[in-house]
Scaffold this active site. Structure first.
Site, PDB file in Angstrom:
ATOM      1  N   TRP A 154       0.891  -1.408   0.135  1.00 33.51           N
ATOM      2  CA  TRP A 154      -0.022  -0.148  -0.003  1.00 33.51           C
ATOM      3  C   TRP A 154       0.948   1.161   0.011  1.00 33.51           C
ATOM      4  O   TRP A 154       0.308   2.319  -0.267  1.00 33.51           O
ATOM      5  CB  TRP A 154      -1.003   0.096   1.105  1.00 33.51           C
ATOM      6  CG  TRP A 154      -0.379   0.315   2.480  1.00 33.51           C
ATOM      7  CD1 TRP A 154       0.795  -0.222   2.958  1.00 33.51           C
ATOM      8  CD2 TRP A 154      -0.600   1.221   3.514  1.00 33.51           C
ATOM      9  NE1 TRP A 154       0.803   0.160   4.533  1.00 33.51           N
ATOM     10  CE2 TRP A 154      -0.057   1.206   4.644  1.00 33.51           C
ATOM     11  CE3 TRP A 154      -1.807   2.258   3.493  1.00 33.51           C
ATOM     12  CZ2 TRP A 154      -0.139   2.043   5.728  1.00 33.51           C
ATOM     13  CZ3 TRP A 154      -1.750   2.957   4.560  1.00 33.51           C
ATOM     14  CH2 TRP A 154      -1.190   3.036   5.745  1.00 33.51           C
ATOM     15  N   ASP A 155       2.192   1.106   0.397  1.00 34.34           N
ATOM     16  CA  ASP A 155       3.166   2.285   0.305  1.00 34.34           C
ATOM     17  C   ASP A 155       2.930   2.946  -1.280  1.00 34.34           C
ATOM     18  O   ASP A 155       2.918   4.164  -1.016  1.00 34.34           O
ATOM     19  CB  ASP A 155       4.522   1.688   0.546  1.00 34.34           C
ATOM     20  CG  ASP A 155       4.623   0.898   1.629  1.00 34.34           C
ATOM     21  OD1 ASP A 155       3.941  -0.001   2.099  1.00 34.34           O
ATOM     22  OD2 ASP A 155       5.891   1.133   2.281  1.00 34.34           O
ATOM     23  N   GLU A 162       0.987  -2.618  13.025  1.00 34.87           N
ATOM     24  CA  GLU A 162       1.100  -3.993  12.939  1.00 34.87           C
ATOM     25  C   GLU A 162       1.542  -4.369  14.210  1.00 34.87           C
ATOM     26  O   GLU A 162       1.580  -5.614  14.151  1.00 34.87           O
ATOM     27  CB  GLU A 162       2.263  -4.492  11.890  1.00 34.87           C
ATOM     28  CG  GLU A 162       1.646  -4.071  10.233  1.00 34.87           C
ATOM     29  CD  GLU A 162       2.875  -4.309   9.185  1.00 34.87           C
ATOM     30  OE1 GLU A 162       3.940  -4.155   9.581  1.00 34.87           O
ATOM     31  OE2 GLU A 162       2.429  -4.423   8.043  1.00 34.87           O
ATOM     32  N   LYS A 179       2.438   1.400  16.350  1.00 36.58           N
ATOM     33  CA  LYS A 179       3.783   1.069  15.335  1.00 36.58           C
ATOM     34  C   LYS A 179       3.621   2.516  14.615  1.00 36.58           C
ATOM     35  O   LYS A 179       4.345   3.164  14.370  1.00 36.58           O
ATOM     36  CB  LYS A 179       3.577  -0.017  14.422  1.00 36.58           C
ATOM     37  CG  LYS A 179       5.155  -0.067  13.625  1.00 36.58           C
ATOM     38  CD  LYS A 179       4.991  -1.742  12.931  1.00 36.58           C
ATOM     39  CE  LYS A 179       6.129  -1.831  12.139  1.00 36.58           C
ATOM     40  NZ  LYS A 179       5.830  -2.817  11.280  1.00 36.58           N
ATOM     41  N   GLN A 180       2.381   2.744  14.043  1.00 35.40           N
ATOM     42  CA  GLN A 180       1.937   3.774  13.512  1.00 35.40           C
ATOM     43  C   GLN A 180       0.492   4.090  13.525  1.00 35.40           C
ATOM     44  O   GLN A 180      -0.232   2.947  13.673  1.00 35.40           O
ATOM     45  CB  GLN A 180       2.436   3.921  11.714  1.00 35.40           C
ATOM     46  CG  GLN A 180       1.449   2.824  11.260  1.00 35.40           C
ATOM     47  CD  GLN A 180       1.839   2.721   9.604  1.00 35.40           C
ATOM     48  OE1 GLN A 180       2.795   2.013   9.145  1.00 35.40           O
ATOM     49  NE2 GLN A 180       1.696   3.997   8.863  1.00 35.40           N
TER      50      GLN A 180
END
Lengths: 765, 765
Positions: free
Chosen positions: A340-341, A480, A593-594
Site C-alpha cells: 500500500w506504500d 502492525e 507502530k503507526q
C-alpha cells in the site's frame, strides 16, 4: 592532477557527498547512490566491488520465484564492475592506502562521480576518477568512465571489466543466496562484449552488450578484451569508457534481441560519452522542472527533500504497467514487492508531477484484476481482493512464514489480514481521477477497479443483527503491533468511504447516461440494487468510539489494552519504548507502530472537524512509537494541522532525513520509498496546505517557524501550475499546454478565487 | 526408507563420518571430504551450497595471476551444485529442520555419500540421499547422484543444477574476492550442458560438459534443463544422475576441446553410474594396494593414518610435470603454492609407493630450472636458485608483502632468506635416485638439478679469511621465529651435505666414463676444479656448536637469546607459550617454531651418533613450540630414535590427527599436506625404522608401547616389498615385476641379510 568531472557537476545544493570511506556505511551508500531511470536501478556500488559490497541491478517488474518462497526482484548481472590492479595490488578502498576519497551524487543530472587517490605499498600514488550514469534519455543505455593517472612512476596495470554474471539475490535464511538467472550466451562480437541470460522460472531473457573504449592520450580504441595488461605512464591519464545496452525479451522480441542490442550499443558508443551525457542531462532537466521543490531558508532540509524526490524520480516510469516496490529499485528489502506504500505514500507525488507515471502504477493494479478476482473468489468473497504484497503476476506474494535465526518458524498474517490494501487502491484511483481529470483512464479502468473493490468489501462486511450494524472482523490495520483485531478504525473508516463513494460514482455515471457507463455496469453486472446496498453498508458500518475519552477507538477493545506513558525521547526526538513494555508483548499495550486513526484523519481530512482531529491526534500520538518508516511524515502533517508545531517539525525532519541519515538502520536494503513520498506530501500537502475538494485545488498553508517559502510545480487536471507559497501569501501561475487563455479556479486561505492562465496572481491570507 | 548407498560403502575402518551438522565445522569438513584424483580436487561442499559454504574446484598446476599479488590456484566453476526446493523452501541444512543427517567419506573408494532427512514448515519429511566421486579411472570424469523421496505427501519440487560459474578465489584483504576466469561459452547441445571458461592471465581454457539424467521410477530420461519443475510423489524416489567431464587446453588442443568433451561425456553417461563407479573403485583398489598401512591394535589411529594417506593419494599424479601444493587441491591456503613441504615431507610417500608420481614432482622442478637459473643470476649467484614459493612458471611467487587488518604493511622475508628450499630439492633428488634406482631420470634430469644447486651454494657461501671457514649469512631456517640469521645449522648442514654429495656423484659419474656424463659436464660447463671446490667448501663450512652446552647451535648467537622454560602443556600435550614471552618478540627468545637442528638430525641421521642425537633432541625439544604443521611428525621420529617414547607417542598423535581434528584451527583452508606426509614417515621411517643407506634398505623398528604391528607395501628399486613389522620380528616378501627369482639384500635389526623374491622371510631382532 585535474579534477576531471568537476566541470560536469551541478551547484552544491544538488550534490550528495561522501567525503570519507566508511566500511560500515558501504551498504547504506550503495542504496543512497542508486542510479536509475524508472526502467533500471543500479546500486551505487564501488566499481572495484570491495569486500561486502552488494552490487544490485534491477529491472522494474522483473521478478523470479525459482528457489524462493515467493517471487523476488531479480538481481541481474552487474555492468558496474571495473577492477584495476597495479602489479598485483588492487586499487580499491579496502585494499590500498587512501590519501583522498570522495564521491558525489549529482541529483540534478543523475550522475555518480568519484575521485580516489591511492598509495600503494611502495608509496606510489594513483589518481583514480570515475563517473557513470544510466541514461534518462534512453533507459536501456548506461555509461561509465574510469580515468587513471599514475602520479609518481610508470607502472604496469591490469584492468578487468565485465558484466559480472556471478551476482546473487540475498534471499532469506531459509533459502540462502541464490541466483535467478542462467547464462545463455557470452561472446565477443568484434569489439562488442555480449552476454545473454534468462531468468529461471519467469523465463525472461535479458541481454547486455557493451563496448569498452580505451584512450591513452594519443591512441583511442575499442577493445573486446575484458582483461587488459597495459603500461601506464607517470602523469598520463588513461581513460576507459564503457557504454552498455541492457534490454529484456519484454522490450524486444527474443529473436530480435541480439541484433537489436548490437545495433543499439554501436549507435550509443558512436554517439560518444559527451553526447550521451548531454541527452541524459537534458532528459533529467525536464524531469526536475515539474518535480523540484525550492525551500527557504533551510538549505540542508531542502537538499534532504530533493534527495527524497530524486529517489522517486529514478523509480518512476511513464506509462506501462509496472509499479514501484517499497524499496524502489535500490535494494532487495521486501524482495521488491509492492505494498500500500505505493498507492498511499508514493503515488500522490506522481499524480501531481508526472500523471503518466501515476497512470502506469494504477494500470499495474487494473491489469492484475484477474488475480485479484480469483483471490476474492478463493476466499469466498466477491469483487476484487488485491494481495497485500504484489510482484509481477498480481497474486499474493507475502511469504507465508519466516524462519528466524534460531530456526523458529514465524507465521506471517499480513496477507490474510491487511486487507486495507483494497481501500488504499480505491482511494488512489479516486484521487488520481480527481486530480488529473483523466476521464479516459477512469472510464476504461478506474471505475471498474473502484467498483470491484467496493463489491469485495460489501461481501466482506458482516451484519450484526443484535447491534444493527455492519462490522469487519479479523483484520490488521497499518498498525502492525496489533495483528488480528475487529473493527479497525482505519479499515472501517476507509471502507465506509469506499462504499459511499462507489455509490455516488455509480449514480453520477448513471446520470451521465453514456454508453461506456452502461457497458461497464453490464460487464461487471452491477445493478442499482447492489450500489444502494453499498450506500446502506457505508451508513451502517461501525467505527468504534470511546465516549469516555471522546476519541475514535483504534479497534474494538483498544482502550482495554495497557496504557504506558512514553517518558523518553531519543536523539531524534522519537519515543523510546518504556522499560515496562517489551516488543514481544507489545500487542497487550496501547502502543502503536503507526497510528491507524491518524492515518484515517489524514486521508479523509474533510470528514472530521478541527477539534476531532486535534483530540484524536494528541491521543494517538502519545501512543505512537513510529516504528514504521510510514509514520513520521503523516504525523508531521497532522501535527501541523492540529497546531502542534514542535512535533510537526520533529516528524518532518525525521521523515526527510530517514534515508540520508539511515535513521531506520536498514537503508542498506534499499530506500524507503514511502518515506520519500510521505516527505513530499509533508511539504506540499502539509506545509503548502495543498488539497483537492469538490474538484477544486486548495492551498491553506501552515508554516512551521523555520520555513519561510516553498516553491514548486504541480500538474492539476490540464493545468501546469507554478506555486510560490509563503506564510501569508500565495503566488500562482497556471499554464495550459494547448491554450493561452483560461482561468484556474482555486481556493486560497479558505477563499474561492481565480488565477488567469499565463499570469502570476498573488493571494494574501 | 532404504539407505540407498549403504551397499556401496566399505567396512567401517575406511569411513570418515559426519554424524551431525555443525555450521562452525563447515569449512573444515569441506577440506576433509575433498575428493580428487591427482588431476582435479573438489572440496566436500554440501550440494545445496549453504551460507558460508566454500566450493572449491582446482586443477593441478592451473594458476592465474590476474588481479592478484602472485599467481594462485584457480577456483574453477563448481560442478557440485544441486539445489532442490519444495514450494519455495530450500532443502538444505541451514534452511530446513533436519531430522537426521550424516555424510560418509569412503576413503577406500573415494566416495562421498550423504543422507539427510528434512522436515519442512508443514512438517512434511523428505529423504535426501546423495553420492559422488571424481573418477580415479578417468580423471576428467565426475559423477554425482541425488535421490529424493517425499515421505509424507505428494509435492512440487524445483531442481536447479548447473556448473556454478560464479565462484571466486578468496584472495587476501588487499585484493578482495576475485574471479580468474571469463566465460567463453555456455550452451545446451541437445541433452548436454556445455560451458567453457578461460583464465584471464594464463589463458588456459577449461571446459565442462554434463549430462543430467532424471529417473522417476518408470521414466528415465536425460534433460538439458538446468531448472526442473516436477511433481514428486509420496514414497517414490526421484533419482538424478549428473555425469560431467572437465578438461583444459593443456590436455586437449583448444580447437578439439569441444568435440572431445561432448564425445567423452556422452561415452561416460552411456556407460552409466554403476559402470563408472566400478571402474573408479577398481582404480582406487590399485592405489591402495601399494599405499595402505595396517596398524594394530589401535583402529582409530589406523584410520587417522589412512585419512592422511587418502589425502596424499588424491593429490598425487602419475608422471607429468606438476607438483603438490602445501594444501593439496583441498583449499586455497598459501594459494596452492609449492614449498619445501613437497620435497621433504610429501615426496617420500610417493618415492616408496608411487615412484612415477614422485618423478613427476621432481620433473616439475627440473622443467623450471630456467627460471631458477635466472633467479640465481638476478641475485648475483651461479647455478640454479629455486623459489621459496613456486606456482606454474617456477618464478618466485612468495607475496612480497602482506597487509593486515588495520592496514599495516608487513614485508615478507621468506623468499629472500629461506634458501634451504635448494638443499631440500637436492636432498629429494638424491633420495629418489637412491630408492628407485631410476638411472634414466638421474641421467636426464637428476644430476643436473643436483649439480646446479650445488653450484648455487658454492656461489652463495662466503669465506671468512680470519676464521678460515665458509659461512652462510642472512638466511632463515625452517624455524621462522628467527628471520635473518647467520650460519643456520639446518641450512649449513644440508649445504655441506649437498656439496660433498655433489662432488662424490661427479667423481662417480666421471669414473663410469659414459657419454651422458661427459655431455652433462659439457652442457653445464662443469669442471674437476669446480667439483673439487665443492668438496673443500663442504669440509670448511661452519656449523655453529656450543661447547658449553655440547649441542649444535641453531644459528650464530642462538644461545645468547633468552631462554624461558616451558611450564605448561595444552590438552594435546603441546607446549603453551609461557606468560613471560609474546609472539611479537619471539625472536628474542630461544623458542623455535620447529627445530632446525632436529630436522637436520633427521635427514642426515647417519652422520650423527646416537648420543649426539639424544642430546640435541632433548635440548631443542625443550625449546620447540611446534607452531608449524611440519614439526610434530619429525619430532615424533626423533623422540623415538632417542628413546623418548612418551613424547614420540604424543607427537605422533598430534601429527596423525592434525587435520581430522582440525588441531591447527585452519584445516578449512585446506589439508596440511606436509603433516600427512610427515605422519606417513613417522610410521614407516619412525616406528617401522625404514631407511636407506649405501643403497641398502634397512629396517630397525622402534615400537612405542601402544603399537604392536605395522603392515605395508613399498617400492624399492625394482622390488615391490610387502613388509610386516613387529617389535622383534620382521617379515619381508619381495617381488619383481619381470622376474620370479632373485634376492633382496637388506638390513634388519642391524644385520645384513637376504630375502628371496616371491617368499615371505622372517627376521628376528
Amino acid at each position: 592532477m585535474k579534477d576531471l568531472y568537476k566541470r560536469f557537476l551541478s551547484s552544491e545544493e544538488w550534490l550528495i557527498r561522501e567525503e570519507v570511506w566508511n566500511k560500515n556505511l558501504q551498504g547504506v551508500r550503495e542504496s543512497q547512490f542508486t542510479l536509475g531511470n524508472g526502467y533500471i536501478g543500479s546500486r551505487g556500488v564501488l566499481e572495484e566491488i570491495p569486500y561486502d559490497a552488494y552490487p544490485g541491478t534491477y529491472i522494474a517488474g522483473l521478478f523470479d520465484s525459482s528457489g524462493a518462497q515467493v517471487p523476488e526482484l531479480v538481481n541481474l548481472p552487474n555492468p558496474i564492475d571495473f577492477k584495476i590492479s597495479v602489479e598485483g595490488e588492487k586499487l580499491g578502498l579496502v585494499a590500498m592506502d587512501v590519501l583522498k576519497h570522495n564521491r558525489v551524487l549529482d541529483m540534478k543530472k543523475g550522475l555518480l562521480a568519484r575521485r580516489t587517490v591511492y598509495s600503494n605499498v611502495r608509496n606510489e600514488r594513483f589518481d583514480y576518477q570515475s563517473v557513470r550514469f544510466f541514461s534518462m534519455d534512453d533507459p536501456h543505455v548506461g555509461v561509465m568512465q574510469v580515468c587513471l593517472t599514475p602520479l609518481d612512476n610508470d607502472t604496469n596495470i591490469d584492468v578487468e571489466t565485465t558484466f559480472d554474471l556471478s551476482v546473487t539475490n540475498k534471499g532469506i535464511l531459509s533459502e540462502g543466496r541464490k541466483n535467478h538467472i542462467k547464462i545463455m550466451e557470452v561472446k565477443n562480437i568484434r569489439d562488442i562484449y555480449y552476454a545473454s541470460v534468462q531468468t529461471f522460472a519467469s523465463k525472461v531473457y535479458v541481454n547486455y552488450a557493451g563496448i569498452l573504449n580505451c584512450c591513452t592520450g594519443d591512441i583511442t580504441q575499442n577493445t573486446s578484451e575484458r582483461v587488459l595488461h597495459m603500461r601506464a605512464e607517470k602523469g598520463k591519464t588513461i581513460c576507459f569508457t564503457k557504454v552498455f545496452h541492457i534490454a529484456t525479451s519484454r522490450d524486444v522480441k527474443p529473436r530480435n534481441m541480439k541484433p537489436h542490442a548490437l545495433k543499439a550499443v554501436r549507435k550509443a558508443a558512436e554517439a560518444g560519452f559527451e553526447n550521451l551525457l548531454k541527452k541524459h542531462v537534458s532528459a533529467w532537466e525536464k524531469r526536475w522542472i515539474g518535480a523540484d521543490v525550492i525551500l527557504k531558508p533551510d538549505k540542508e532540509l531542502e537538499k534532504a527533500l530533493r534527495f527524497n524526490i530524486y529517489h522517486l524520480l529514478i523509480a518512476g516510469k511513464d506509462n506501462g504497467s509496472t509499479s514501484i516496490g517499497a524499496r524502489t529499485l535500490s535494494g532487495e528489502g521486501y524482495r521488491g514487492h509492492i505494498f500500500w506504500d505505493t498507492e498511499i505514500f508514493i503515488l500522490p507525488f506522481f499524480i501531481y508531477t508526472n500523471p503518466d507515471a501515476a497512470k502506469g502504477m494504477l494500470s499495474y493494479r487494473y491489469d492484475r484484476m484477474g488475480e485479484a478476482r480469483r483471490n476474492a473468489r478463493k476466499r469466498g468473497y466477491k469483487g476484487a481482493m488485491f494481495p497485500w504484497e504484489s510482484a509481477d503476476l498480481g497474486n499474493e506474494t507475502t511469504p507465508p512464514w519466516h524462519r528466524d535465526l534460531d530456526g523458529r518458524i514465524i507465521k506471517i498474517h499480513t496477507m490474510d489480514t491487511e486487507q486495507h490494501i483494497n481501500c488504499d487502491i480505491a482511494y488512489a484511483v479516486y484521487h488520481y481521477g480527481l486530480a488529473t481529470g483523466d476521464k479516459e483512464f477512469m472510464m476504461k479502468k478506474g471505475y471498474e477497479l473502484f467498483f470491484e473493490i467496493a463489491r469485495f468489501w460489501a461481501s466482506r462486511v458482516l451484519f450484526d443483527k443484535s447491534k444493527k450494524r455492519y462490522e469487519i472482523q479479523r483484520v490488521m490495520g497499518p498498525d502492525e503491533f496489533h495483528p488480528i483485531v475487529d473493527n479497525n478504525s482505519y479499515t472501517n473508516g476507509m471502507v465506509a468511504w469506499n462504499l459511499r463513494k462507489a455509490f455516488e460514482l455509480f449514480e453520477e455515471n448513471k446520470r451521465c447516461g453514456e454508453k461506456w457507463s452502461r457497458d461497464l455496469s453490464e460487464r461487471i453486472r452491477l445493478s442499482d440494487r447492489e450500489a444502494k446496498r453499498w450506500k446502506s453498508i457505508a451508513a451502517g458500518l461501525f467505527i468504534p468510539y470511546s465516549k469516555r475519552k471522546d476519541v475514535i477507538e483504534a479497534f474494538d477493545g483498544f482502550l482495554r489494552r495497557k496504557y504506558i506513558r512514553i517518558k523518553e525521547l531519543d536523539n531524534n526526538f522519537m519515543p523510546v519504548l518504556p522499560k515496562e513494555a517489551t516488543f514481544k508483548d507489545i500487542d497487550t499495550t496501547q502502543f502503536v507502530k503507526q497510528s491507524d486513526t491518524v492515518m484515517l484523519l489524514y486521508l479523509l481530512d474533510g470528514d472530521f472537524s478541527h477539534e476531532e482531529k486535534r483530540r484524536n491526534f494528541a491521543f494517538y500520538d502519545a501512543r505512537t512509537l513510529h516504528k514504521s518508516s510510514l509514520s513520521a511524515a503523516i504525523s508531521s502533517i497532522m501535527a501541523l494541522r492540529t497546531g502542534d508545531i514542535i512535533k510537526a517539525s520533529r516528524y518532518l525532519s525525521y521523515a526527510a532525513y530517514m534515508d540520508i541519515n539511515n535513521l531506520s538502520g536498514n537503508t542498506a536494503d534499499g530506500m524507503h520509498a514511502a518515506s520519500c513520498g510521505g516527505t513530499w506530501q509533508a511539504f506540499i500537502n502539509g506545509i503548502g496546505g495543498m488539497s483537492v475538494k469538490d474538484g477544486i485545488l486548495r492551498f491553506n498553508p501552515l508554516f512551521p517557524k523555520e520555513i519561510k517559502c516553498l516553491k514548486f510545480h504541480i500538474r492539476f487536471k490540464s493545468y501546469r501550475i507554478s506555486a510560490e507559497i509563503f506564510r501569508n501569501r500565495i503566488a500562482i501561475t497556471p499554464s495550459l499546454k494547448r491554450a493561452k487563455r483560461g482561468v484556474l479556479r482555486l481556493e486560497a486561505f479558505g477563499r474561492l478565487c481565480e488565477a488567469p492562465v499565463g499570469k502570476k496572481t498573488v493571494f494574501r491570507g
